[in-house]
Write a protein that holds these residues in place. Sequence first.
Motif, PDB file in Angstrom:
ATOM      1  N   LEU A  54       8.144  -8.431 -43.931  1.00  0.00           N
ATOM      2  CA  LEU A  54       8.856  -8.907 -45.110  1.00  0.00           C
ATOM      3  C   LEU A  54       8.338  -8.300 -46.399  1.00  0.00           C
ATOM      4  O   LEU A  54       7.136  -8.173 -46.601  1.00  0.00           O
ATOM      5  CB  LEU A  54       8.762 -10.429 -45.209  1.00  0.00           C
ATOM      6  N   GLY A  55       9.274  -7.959 -47.271  1.00  0.00           N
ATOM      7  CA  GLY A  55       8.964  -7.511 -48.620  1.00  0.00           C
ATOM      8  C   GLY A  55       9.158  -8.687 -49.571  1.00  0.00           C
ATOM      9  O   GLY A  55       9.091  -9.844 -49.164  1.00  0.00           O
ATOM     10  N   PRO A  56       9.455  -8.388 -50.831  1.00  0.00           N
ATOM     11  CA  PRO A  56       9.627  -9.462 -51.815  1.00  0.00           C
ATOM     12  C   PRO A  56      10.924 -10.259 -51.598  1.00  0.00           C
ATOM     13  O   PRO A  56      11.868  -9.774 -50.978  1.00  0.00           O
ATOM     14  CB  PRO A  56       9.671  -8.714 -53.147  1.00  0.00           C
ATOM     15  N   VAL A  57      10.919 -11.475 -52.141  1.00  0.00           N
ATOM     16  CA  VAL A  57      12.123 -12.320 -52.134  1.00  0.00           C
ATOM     17  C   VAL A  57      13.132 -11.702 -53.095  1.00  0.00           C
ATOM     18  O   VAL A  57      12.796 -11.370 -54.229  1.00  0.00           O
ATOM     19  CB  VAL A  57      11.784 -13.761 -52.574  1.00  0.00           C
ATOM     20  N   VAL A  58      14.372 -11.517 -52.618  1.00  0.00           N
ATOM     21  CA  VAL A  58      15.423 -10.930 -53.462  1.00  0.00           C
ATOM     22  C   VAL A  58      16.455 -11.960 -53.899  1.00  0.00           C
ATOM     23  O   VAL A  58      17.196 -11.732 -54.857  1.00  0.00           O
ATOM     24  CB  VAL A  58      16.131  -9.741 -52.771  1.00  0.00           C
ATOM     25  N   PRO A  89      14.430 -18.733 -48.925  1.00  0.00           N
ATOM     26  CA  PRO A  89      14.254 -17.398 -49.494  1.00  0.00           C
ATOM     27  C   PRO A  89      14.865 -16.316 -48.601  1.00  0.00           C
ATOM     28  O   PRO A  89      14.829 -16.410 -47.375  1.00  0.00           O
ATOM     29  CB  PRO A  89      12.739 -17.222 -49.588  1.00  0.00           C
ATOM     30  N   ILE A  90      15.417 -15.306 -49.244  1.00  0.00           N
ATOM     31  CA  ILE A  90      15.964 -14.133 -48.563  1.00  0.00           C
ATOM     32  C   ILE A  90      15.096 -12.957 -48.993  1.00  0.00           C
ATOM     33  O   ILE A  90      14.889 -12.730 -50.190  1.00  0.00           O
ATOM     34  CB  ILE A  90      17.435 -13.910 -48.939  1.00  0.00           C
ATOM     35  N   TYR A  91      14.595 -12.214 -48.020  1.00  0.00           N
ATOM     36  CA  TYR A  91      13.597 -11.171 -48.263  1.00  0.00           C
ATOM     37  C   TYR A  91      14.149  -9.764 -48.034  1.00  0.00           C
ATOM     38  O   TYR A  91      15.016  -9.555 -47.187  1.00  0.00           O
ATOM     39  CB  TYR A  91      12.419 -11.338 -47.290  1.00  0.00           C
ATOM     40  N   GLU A  92      13.540  -8.807 -48.739  1.00  0.00           N
ATOM     41  CA  GLU A  92      13.697  -7.402 -48.364  1.00  0.00           C
ATOM     42  C   GLU A  92      12.906  -7.204 -47.080  1.00  0.00           C
ATOM     43  O   GLU A  92      11.997  -7.983 -46.765  1.00  0.00           O
ATOM     44  CB  GLU A  92      13.114  -6.482 -49.444  1.00  0.00           C
ATOM     45  N   VAL A  93      13.261  -6.180 -46.329  1.00  0.00           N
ATOM     46  CA  VAL A  93      12.523  -5.823 -45.115  1.00  0.00           C
ATOM     47  C   VAL A  93      11.812  -4.507 -45.409  1.00  0.00           C
ATOM     48  O   VAL A  93      12.439  -3.554 -45.873  1.00  0.00           O
ATOM     49  CB  VAL A  93      13.469  -5.678 -43.899  1.00  0.00           C
ATOM     50  N   THR A  94      10.501  -4.464 -45.156  1.00  0.00           N
ATOM     51  CA  THR A  94       9.743  -3.250 -45.444  1.00  0.00           C
ATOM     52  C   THR A  94      10.319  -2.067 -44.673  1.00  0.00           C
ATOM     53  O   THR A  94      10.774  -2.207 -43.542  1.00  0.00           O
ATOM     54  CB  THR A  94       8.247  -3.420 -45.099  1.00  0.00           C
ATOM     55  N   ASP A  99      19.995  -2.708 -49.505  1.00  0.00           N
ATOM     56  CA  ASP A  99      21.457  -2.757 -49.464  1.00  0.00           C
ATOM     57  C   ASP A  99      21.968  -2.647 -48.026  1.00  0.00           C
ATOM     58  O   ASP A  99      23.169  -2.715 -47.784  1.00  0.00           O
ATOM     59  CB  ASP A  99      22.078  -1.689 -50.353  1.00  0.00           C
ATOM     60  N   GLN A 100      21.048  -2.501 -47.054  1.00  0.00           N
ATOM     61  CA  GLN A 100      21.444  -2.418 -45.649  1.00  0.00           C
ATOM     62  C   GLN A 100      20.907  -3.564 -44.797  1.00  0.00           C
ATOM     63  O   GLN A 100      21.578  -4.014 -43.878  1.00  0.00           O
ATOM     64  CB  GLN A 100      20.980  -1.089 -45.042  1.00  0.00           C
ATOM     65  N   VAL A 101      19.687  -4.024 -45.084  1.00  0.00           N
ATOM     66  CA  VAL A 101      19.057  -5.062 -44.262  1.00  0.00           C
ATOM     67  C   VAL A 101      18.269  -6.028 -45.145  1.00  0.00           C
ATOM     68  O   VAL A 101      17.529  -5.602 -46.023  1.00  0.00           O
ATOM     69  CB  VAL A 101      18.088  -4.448 -43.216  1.00  0.00           C
ATOM     70  N   LEU A 102      18.437  -7.326 -44.874  1.00  0.00           N
ATOM     71  CA  LEU A 102      17.632  -8.373 -45.488  1.00  0.00           C
ATOM     72  C   LEU A 102      17.144  -9.282 -44.369  1.00  0.00           C
ATOM     73  O   LEU A 102      17.537  -9.118 -43.211  1.00  0.00           O
ATOM     74  CB  LEU A 102      18.453  -9.170 -46.508  1.00  0.00           C
ATOM     75  N   ALA A 103      16.302 -10.250 -44.701  1.00  0.00           N
ATOM     76  CA  ALA A 103      15.773 -11.152 -43.678  1.00  0.00           C
ATOM     77  C   ALA A 103      15.623 -12.554 -44.250  1.00  0.00           C
ATOM     78  O   ALA A 103      15.485 -12.737 -45.457  1.00  0.00           O
ATOM     79  CB  ALA A 103      14.421 -10.649 -43.180  1.00  0.00           C
TER      80      ALA A 103
END
Length: 118
Positions: A54-58, A89-94, A99-103
């Motif tokens: 997981l990256g930052p919360v978007v 929370p919805i996260y970026e994926v490392t 714009d293609q995948v979130l988590a």
Amino acid sequence: MVAAALVFLSGCQLPGSSAGCGAVQIDWVDFIQVGSTRYLAGPGSPTILRQSDLGPVVARVRFRVAGNVCDPGYRVKDGDAAFLDPGTPIYEVTRKPADQVLAAERNGQIESYEARSP
């Protein structure tokens, strides 16, 4: 005796139906809406991620449609999700473009959601 049974039955609800929806039942796909982009849980079976993916919360879920929306013509809005509760929370994926995948976490697991064209 019959009156008591009618009162009892009137308080019952069919499994999977929403309170106040009557006979309307909508089968939602597992999605999140962020801005104008709709993301669906992995095709076939969802991809399960680890916390380290997981990256930052978007964004955060604002509204859960399942169990709350009875109108089949409802237009999904930014912040809506099928099964995630408000505030999730919805996260970026490392190593994946946002714009293609979130988590997001659902049922104790972190699932990926892939962008879909409208």
